[in-house]
Design a protein around this motif. Structure first.
Motif, PDB file in Angstrom:
ATOM      1  N   PRO A  30     -28.586 -15.502  -5.340  1.00 38.38           N
ATOM      2  CA  PRO A  30     -28.344 -15.433  -7.220  1.00 38.38           C
ATOM      3  C   PRO A  30     -29.406 -14.542  -7.518  1.00 38.38           C
ATOM      4  N   LYS A  64     -18.353 -12.408  -9.065  1.00 36.78           N
ATOM      5  CA  LYS A  64     -17.224 -13.439  -8.306  1.00 36.78           C
ATOM      6  C   LYS A  64     -17.153 -13.996  -7.138  1.00 36.78           C
ATOM      7  N   ALA A  67     -20.930 -15.035  -5.547  1.00 39.60           N
ATOM      8  CA  ALA A  67     -21.256 -16.393  -6.582  1.00 39.60           C
ATOM      9  C   ALA A  67     -20.626 -17.853  -5.536  1.00 39.60           C
ATOM     10  N   ASP A  68     -18.765 -17.180  -5.082  1.00 37.66           N
ATOM     11  CA  ASP A  68     -18.446 -18.588  -4.572  1.00 37.66           C
ATOM     12  C   ASP A  68     -19.018 -18.086  -3.531  1.00 37.66           C
ATOM     13  N   TRP A  70     -22.175 -17.709  -2.468  1.00 37.94           N
ATOM     14  CA  TRP A  70     -23.091 -18.658  -2.581  1.00 37.94           C
ATOM     15  C   TRP A  70     -22.501 -19.760  -2.402  1.00 37.94           C
ATOM     16  N   LYS A  71     -21.978 -20.506  -3.204  1.00 32.18           N
ATOM     17  CA  LYS A  71     -21.576 -21.884  -3.444  1.00 32.18           C
ATOM     18  C   LYS A  71     -21.137 -22.901  -2.783  1.00 32.18           C
ATOM     19  N   SER A  72     -20.524 -21.121  -1.431  1.00 36.32           N
ATOM     20  CA  SER A  72     -19.577 -21.656  -0.544  1.00 36.32           C
ATOM     21  C   SER A  72     -21.115 -22.190   1.094  1.00 36.32           C
ATOM     22  N   SER A  97     -23.586 -18.803   7.143  1.00 31.09           N
ATOM     23  CA  SER A  97     -24.060 -19.866   6.227  1.00 31.09           C
ATOM     24  C   SER A  97     -24.073 -21.656   6.214  1.00 31.09           C
TER      25      SER A  97
END
Length: 215
Positions: A30, A64, A67-68, A70-72, A97
């Motif tokens: 981020p 995007k 960001a997706d 990183w969220k996962s 991950s």
């Protein structure tokens, strides 16, 4: 496909891994990803000026996607794109991950490699050209056993209303995280160049074998 010789060691929060020196990082962090993606897109536009009118669209799409990712749970994504005299480049990626799961009762899922391998689904190709998946366990030097899947898989496109999929060479290795119940480091290698599946399996296996938890 020639095997790589020179490697670059990547260190992130809690792990390190070696990738071919010619690979580049798709930044998902981020604090740096937006600037990194803007620089990457600007460099591509300098190389191919006809892409200039699409640069904002490309940047927004990649931001995007980062960001997706990183969220996962993605902590690192390394990519390759090489040309060997053909118009179509040979592309592939490795993603690391941190993922975990719990049962319906809230208990952490087992990260025992044998248990995980027994829970991962095998998929047999019914005819030539079908997707398939094999499940096994591997021993990573200095780390220990890990569950693994590999095959030619149909990967769902995220947030796609039409439920479309992308067919890809895919290898996923689930490395138990020491001292963290229910947590695994997922090292995933993928490529859409299906004709080179066996070569990519070798490359993904070689890269995954360098994975280590940071001390």
């Amino acid at each position: 496909m020639a095997r790589y010789m020179e490697t670059l060691t990547i260190e992130r929060g809690g792990f390190r891994i070696k990738v071919p020196e010619s690979w580049w990082e798709f930044d998902v962090r981020p604090e740096s990803r937006n600037d990194s993606i803007r620089r990457m897109v600007a460099e591509r536009v300098r190389q191919q000026p006809d892409l200039a009118k699409y640069k904002d669209t490309y940047a927004a799409f990649l931001q995007k996607a980062a960001a997706d990712a990183w969220k996962s749970g993605a902590l690192y994504c390394g990519c390759m794109a090489e040309s060997f005299g053909d118009d179509t480049p040979i592309t592939g990626s490795i993603t690391v991950s941190l993922v975990g799961g719990r049962t319906k009762d809230g208990e952490p899922l087992s990260t025992d490699p044998q248990v995980m391998a027994g829970q991962l689904a095998v998929r047999e190709a019914k005819k030539e050209g079908d997707a398939w998946r094999k499940v096994t366990t591997v021993d990573i030097p200095g780390v220990g056993p890990a569950a693994r899947t590999y095959g030619i898989e149909d990967i769902p496109v995220p947030d796609d209303a039409l439920k479309r999929t992308i067919r890809a060479v895919l290898m996923q290795t689930f490395v138990p995280v020491p001292g963290q119940e229910g947590k695994v480091a997922l090292v995933a290698g993928s490529s859409q160049v299906l004709d080179l599946a066996d070569s990519f399996f070798d490359i993904f296996d070689a890269i995954t074998s360098t994975f280590r938890f940071a001390e």
